[in-house]
Design an enzyme around this catalytic site. Structure first.
Site, PDB file in Angstrom:
ATOM      1  N   CYS A   1      -0.297   6.033   9.710  1.00 45.96           N
ATOM      2  CA  CYS A   1       0.973   5.379   9.980  1.00 45.96           C
ATOM      3  C   CYS A   1       0.748   4.107  10.782  1.00 45.96           C
ATOM      4  O   CYS A   1       0.020   4.101  11.769  1.00 45.96           O
ATOM      5  CB  CYS A   1       1.871   6.306  10.785  1.00 45.96           C
ATOM      6  SG  CYS A   1       3.125   7.053   9.772  1.00 45.96           S
TER       7      CYS A   1
ATOM      8  N   GLU B   1       0.824  -1.209   0.000  1.00 45.11           N
ATOM      9  CA  GLU B   1       0.000   0.000   0.000  1.00 45.11           C
ATOM     10  C   GLU B   1       0.855   1.254   0.000  1.00 45.11           C
ATOM     11  O   GLU B   1       1.992   1.262   0.463  1.00 45.11           O
ATOM     12  CB  GLU B   1      -0.888   0.003   1.255  1.00 45.11           C
ATOM     13  CG  GLU B   1      -1.978  -1.053   1.174  1.00 45.11           C
ATOM     14  CD  GLU B   1      -2.729  -1.228   2.486  1.00 45.11           C
ATOM     15  OE1 GLU B   1      -3.961  -1.092   2.486  1.00 45.11           O
ATOM     16  OE2 GLU B   1      -2.084  -1.497   3.499  1.00 45.11           O
TER      17      GLU B   1
HETATM   18  N1  SAH Z   1       9.678   0.830   9.642  1.00 40.69           N
HETATM   19  C1  SAH Z   1       9.907   2.218   9.656  1.00 40.69           C
HETATM   20  C2  SAH Z   1       9.019   2.993   8.710  1.00 40.69           C
HETATM   21  C3  SAH Z   1       7.600   2.532   8.554  1.00 40.69           C
HETATM   22  S1  SAH Z   1       6.592   2.740   9.990  1.00 40.69           S
HETATM   23  C4  SAH Z   1       9.784   2.764  11.068  1.00 40.69           C
HETATM   24  O1  SAH Z   1       9.328   2.060  11.956  1.00 40.69           O
HETATM   25  O2  SAH Z   1      10.188   3.907  11.271  1.00 40.69           O
HETATM   26  C5  SAH Z   1       6.283   4.489   9.930  1.00 40.69           C
HETATM   27  C6  SAH Z   1       5.973   5.113  11.278  1.00 40.69           C
HETATM   28  O3  SAH Z   1       4.701   4.685  11.767  1.00 40.69           O
HETATM   29  C7  SAH Z   1       6.977   4.781  12.359  1.00 40.69           C
HETATM   30  O4  SAH Z   1       7.306   5.944  13.076  1.00 40.69           O
HETATM   31  C8  SAH Z   1       6.184   3.820  13.209  1.00 40.69           C
HETATM   32  O5  SAH Z   1       6.690   3.705  14.506  1.00 40.69           O
HETATM   33  C9  SAH Z   1       4.819   4.410  13.148  1.00 40.69           C
HETATM   34  N2  SAH Z   1       3.733   3.533  13.556  1.00 40.69           N
HETATM   35  C10 SAH Z   1       3.665   2.195  13.476  1.00 40.69           C
HETATM   36  N3  SAH Z   1       2.478   1.745  13.943  1.00 40.69           N
HETATM   37  C11 SAH Z   1       1.780   2.834  14.313  1.00 40.69           C
HETATM   38  C12 SAH Z   1       0.480   3.032  14.837  1.00 40.69           C
HETATM   39  N4  SAH Z   1      -0.331   2.001  15.077  1.00 40.69           N
HETATM   40  N5  SAH Z   1       0.100   4.296  15.106  1.00 40.69           N
HETATM   41  C13 SAH Z   1       0.913   5.340  14.845  1.00 40.69           C
HETATM   42  N6  SAH Z   1       2.132   5.226  14.324  1.00 40.69           N
HETATM   43  C14 SAH Z   1       2.576   3.980  14.067  1.00 40.69           C
END
Ligand code: SAH
Ligand code: SF4
Length: 370
Positions: free
Chosen positions: A358, A103
């Site tokens: 996110c 996605e």
């Molecule tokens: N793997 C990388 C990039 C993809 S995740 C990383 O972790 O940085 C992108 C962002 O979304 C990251 O900051 C992650 O911690 C956040 N994220 C993951 N699950 C989330 C959720 N349920 N709510 C809000 N942010 C979330």
């Protein structure tokens, strides 16, 4: 998750023009008996006009179009599209050649006269890091995406923006979709070079507008600093202490909070790019006053002006025990950082209602097809 494993194929995705080296492209031109000046034409069609359909390129000899088409296989098949925020947030679900689903999310913002847009793309199908609050993490790693598959997410988003009536312009590309970009480092860097190179060699998006978000693969953060590109680095910290961070971001067992913050500080020293610390606030988990104070203390201990904190309201994922903090607790948490003179922002939680926020991307096909 509703990925149909029976439709999955093994092997490598077809090789695509967007990911070829200049030698490979020249070789193909020779095979097709096209003079080398045609190279610029093909590059402009793809990187400037966002077209990947050689049959419609009337400036090419008709006899060559079929052959050229073999270098532009369909890598991403659009499966579904969902809209939120009155059409300003669009989530795209694509099926890859082997049946795997990924996605991306496009967000448009009206600012003054113009419209700005940010594209959130995936670097992997699934993710192997396994953060328990993240929907992608629950899938495990399915596979790394290729350079072509990453470029195609960008191209298709721009095509979409154009057809939405907005100026077909993408200002920001963030690797905050599915996957851990630094776990697919070489591919992500090659894709970034194509995203940021001046047209016709790339999409011409400024490197400052490209954000790489990581759970904290320390050696790769150092590599990124050495690439000579002013990319924005985002670190998904979510906790200032190792005890909690080990639970939220399992990678912390390998590289602890201290290692990750040191690497982030070094990134700033090398690139002069202010680092973003991502902190998804989870009710009763990481939102205590003492944790805000500890975070401020650890960041300030490494100097001033090198960092800002981006507080993310947690996007709840289906069936998850993790919940967002209340508004009051969020305000208090941010006030402590602000009081410690750390710049702090609250990320707007776009696309939550379509599972497009996110950490909500899981390649689930639970919506109505367009
Ligand atoms: N793997 C990388 C990039 C993809 S995740 C990383 O972790 O940085 C992108 C962002 O979304 C990251 O900051 C992650 O911690 C956040 N994220 C993951 N699950 C989330 C959720 N349920 N709510 C809000 N942010 C979330
Ligand atoms: Fe992977 Fe990032 Fe999700 Fe963690 S938050 S599981 S690193 S995509």
């Amino acid at each position: 998750m509703s990925q149909d494993s029976s439709t999955q194929r093994r092997g490598k995705p077809p090789h695509h023009w967007s990911e070829m080296s200049s030698d490979e492209r020249q070789e193909l031109l020779q095979q097709w008996r096209l003079p080398s000046y045609r190279l610029g034409q093909l590059l402009r069609h793809y990187f400037e006009r966002y077209s990947a359909d050689p049959l419609s390129w009337t400036d090419l000899p008709a006899s060559a179009r079929e052959s050229v088409r073999t270098a532009f296989p369909v890598l991403l098949e659009p499966v579904a599209q969902t809209l939120a925020d009155r059409g300003k947030t669009v989530k795209n679900l694509y099926r890859l050649f082997d049946g795997v689903l990924v996605e991306s999310v496009v967000m448009r913002y009206s600012r003054g006269e113009g419209t700005r847009s940010t594209l959130c793309i995936s670097s992997q199908a699934g993710c192997g890091i396994g953060c328990p609050f993240c929907a992608t993490g629950q899938l495990g790693l399915q596979r790394n995406l290729t350079v072509g598959e990453i470029c195609e997410q960008v191209r298709l988003a721009v095509v979409d923006l154009g057809s939405a009536g907005a100026k077909a312009k993408l200002n920001n590309v963030v690797f905050m979709g599915m996957g851990e970009p630094l776990a697919n480092y070489d591919t992500v860097m090659s894709a970034i070079r194509r995203i940021t190179s001046e047209s016709p060699h790339g999409f011409g998006i400024t490197a400052r507008g490209v954000t790489v978000s990581t759970a904290g693969i320390v050696p790769r953060i150092a590599d990124l600093a050495g690439e000579g590109l002013p990319l924005t680095l985002a670190i998904s910290l979510h906790a200032p202490d190792d005890e909690l961070r080990e639970k939220l971001v399992p990678l912390n067992k390998r590289w602890g909070v201290g290692d990750v913050l040191d690497a982030a500080r070094d990134y700033f020293r090398t690139t002069s790019r202010r680092v973003s610390i991502e902190y998804a606030l989870m009710k009763g988990v990481n939102d205590q006053v003492w944790r805000a104070e500890l975070l401020a203390k650890k960041l300030n201990a490494l100097g001033r002006g090198w960092v800002h904190v981006n507080v993310i309201p947690l996007n709840p994922t289906p069936g998850s025990p993790w919940q967002p903090s209340t508004r009051q607790v969020t305000t208090d948490f941010m006030a402590i950082l602000d009081g410690a003179r750390i710049p702090v922002t609250l990320r707007d939680s776009r696309g939550q209602d379509i599972d497009g926020g996110c950490g909500q991307l899981a390649g689930r096909q639970t919506w109505v097809e367009p």
